[in-house]
Design an enzyme around this catalytic site. Structure first.
Site, PDB file in Angstrom:
ATOM      1  N   ARG A 192      -8.680   7.966   1.030  1.00 36.67           N
ATOM      2  CA  ARG A 192      -8.515   6.402   0.099  1.00 36.67           C
ATOM      3  C   ARG A 192     -10.141   6.040   0.387  1.00 36.67           C
ATOM      4  NH1 ARG A 192      -2.366   4.644   1.095  1.00 36.67           N
ATOM      5  NH2 ARG A 192      -1.726   4.996  -1.092  1.00 36.67           N
TER       6      ARG A 192
ATOM      7  N   LYS B 125      13.337  10.345   0.536  1.00 32.63           N
ATOM      8  CA  LYS B 125      14.541   9.463   0.278  1.00 32.63           C
ATOM      9  C   LYS B 125      14.631   9.661  -1.255  1.00 32.63           C
ATOM     10  CE  LYS B 125      14.627   6.028   3.994  1.00 32.63           C
ATOM     11  NZ  LYS B 125      14.010   4.474   3.942  1.00 32.63           N
TER      12      LYS B 125
HETATM   13  C1  3PG Z   1       0.512   2.797  -0.231  1.00 29.26           C
HETATM   14  O1  3PG Z   1       0.130   3.359   0.891  1.00 29.26           O
HETATM   15  O2  3PG Z   1       1.319   3.082  -1.075  1.00 29.26           O
HETATM   16  C2  3PG Z   1      -0.176   1.476  -0.670  1.00 29.26           C
HETATM   17  O3  3PG Z   1      -1.301   1.264   0.090  1.00 29.26           O
HETATM   18  C3  3PG Z   1       0.438   0.501  -0.915  1.00 29.26           C
HETATM   19  O4  3PG Z   1       1.238   0.024   0.262  1.00 29.26           O
HETATM   20  P1  3PG Z   1       2.355  -0.772   0.429  1.00 29.26           P
HETATM   21  O5  3PG Z   1       3.478   0.253  -0.118  1.00 29.26           O
HETATM   22  O6  3PG Z   1       2.626  -1.153   1.800  1.00 29.26           O
HETATM   23  O7  3PG Z   1       2.371  -1.921  -0.532  1.00 29.26           O
END
Ligand code: 3PG
Ligand code: MG
Length: 397
Positions: free
Chosen positions: A36, A201
């Site tokens: 990322r 899940k």
């Molecule tokens: C992820 O890791 O899916 C994104 O960064 C979003 O994070 P979150 O699910 O905690 O909103």
């Protein structure tokens, strides 16, 4: 159509607030998969090349609305700095004194990062006015906003959604690329269209399964969630992961699939272990003969071959969620087989979901051999579900 960076006009000398998704997996302060961070570079570089200075805002994990050292963005800032080849100054706070001073000192070509945006409870507040207040503080730092955190565009949060209404706003290169690639699979998939779902899940994937039962030709199910499917078919699953409360829903899916003619492919054999551990004693058993004291940690070799055959001749393949506990080498074979079949198929292959994308890299596959590897987990699933994502809607021209 999403607004592009070009629509923001001349950015020379401007300050641009960029929402990136730097939510990387950490082992202490060591980033175990920097995908990322790397994906955030092109947009930032593009803005710097245009003569802007960049203020990056991002989240890490799910802190409870207050600072917590283990969720500091420091590792991400350090990695971004290496990748850009220039200092990324990390403010000590989000919109406090440190942030204000850091932003005030920015010169064209400089990059600053604000501390974890989820250290402020207003970021994720359900109360519009609270989010809007934080968004206004963030917007006060910049002349324009670029939304590039594809992994969070399904979140109606201050730094994703509200701030885009307060500044000239555009989609970054990552968001544009993700939306284009995923749309190819969502809107008009070339057929056969195969979807491979895994992960732990069923309850995380309810919406997407329901939607795919009307769209996909084949649905291949593995990972922890498969045991709820096997149980719904009347099989015993030992001590495997099971979501009892989803059994009725899954039975409904199986019935719908029969009616719509969607082929649901379940594993015929399972790697069953005595415990959840890298070195747990394990053996391959038939899916209808999982011993009562064992847990399934991967799909078996026969299933891996079956899944590969259903992927190989597909023209569109979407994969979300590992087939087993791939972090343990003994239980990585199913996930490897799926990744390899996606590479070998000449169909358009999309890997969605932070875990499967990380699996592809950690298992040593060449990312360039896939059609598209998404940086988004929930976001890519919601796009596949056909939902309107707030963080994209707000960027529409
Ligand atoms: C992820 O890791 O899916 C994104 O960064 C979003 O994070 P979150 O699910 O905690 O909103
Ligand atoms: Mg998530």
């Amino acid at each position: 159509m999403l607004k592009t960076i070009d629509s923001l006009g001349d950015l020379a000398g401007k300050k641009v607030l960029v929402r990136s998704d730097l939510n990387v997996p950490l082992d202490g302060t060591t980033i175990t998969d920097d995908g990322r961070v790397r994906a955030s570079v092109p947009t930032i570089q593009r803005l710097l090349d245009a003569g802007a200075s960049v203020i990056v805002t991002a989240h890490l994990g799910r802190p409870a609305g207050a600072p917590e050292a283990k969720y500091s963005l420091a590792p991400a800032a350090a990695r971004l700095s290496e990748l850009l080849g220039k200092t990324v100054t990390l403010a000590d706070d989000l919109v406090g004194e440190s942030a204000a001073a850091t932003v005030a000192a920015l010169q064209p070509g400089d990059v600053a990062m604000l501390e974890n945006v989820r250290f402020d409870a207003r970021e994720t507040s359900k109360v519009d006015a609270e989010r809007e207040e934080l968004a206004a503080e963030l917007a006060g730092f910049a002349d324009a906003f670029v939304s590039d955190g594809f992994g969070v565009v399904h979140r109606k949060q201050a730094s994703v959604y509200d701030v885009a209404k307060l500044l000239p706003a555009a989609a970054g290169l990552l968001v544009q690329n993700e939306v284009e690639s995923l749309s190819k699979a969502v809107s008009n998939p070339e057929r056969p269209y195969a979807v491979v779902l895994g992960g732990s899940k069923v309850s995380d994937k309810l919406g997407v399964i329901a939607n795919l039962l009307t769209k996909a030709d084949r649905l291949l199910i593995g990972g922890g969630m498969v045991f709820t499917f096997l149980k719904a078919k009347g099989l015993e699953v030992g001590t495997s992961l099971l979501e009892e409360d989803q059994l009725e829903t899954v039975k409904g899916y199986l019935a719908t699939a029969e009616q719509t003619g969607v082929e649901i492919v379940l594993p015929t054999d399972i790697v069953a272990a005595v415990a959840f551990a890298a070195d747990a004693e394990a053996s391959v058993v038939a899916a209808d003969a999982i011993p009562a004291d064992r847990m399934g940690l991967d799909i078996g070799p026969e299933s891996a071959e079956l899944f590969a055959s259903k992927i190989l001749d597909a023209k569109t393949i979407v994969w979300n969620g590992p087939m087993g506990v791939f972090e343990f080498p003994a239980f990585a074979n199913g996930t490897k087989a799926v990744a390899q079949a996606m590479i070998d198929s000449d169909g358009f292959s999309v890997v969605g979901g932070g875990d499967s994308a990380a699996a592809v890299r950690l298992l040593g596959f060449d990312e360039d051999k896939f059609g598209h590897i998404s940086t988004g987990g929930g976001a890519s699933l919601e796009l596949l579900e056909g939902k309107v994502l707030p963080g994209l809607e707000v960027l529409e021209a």
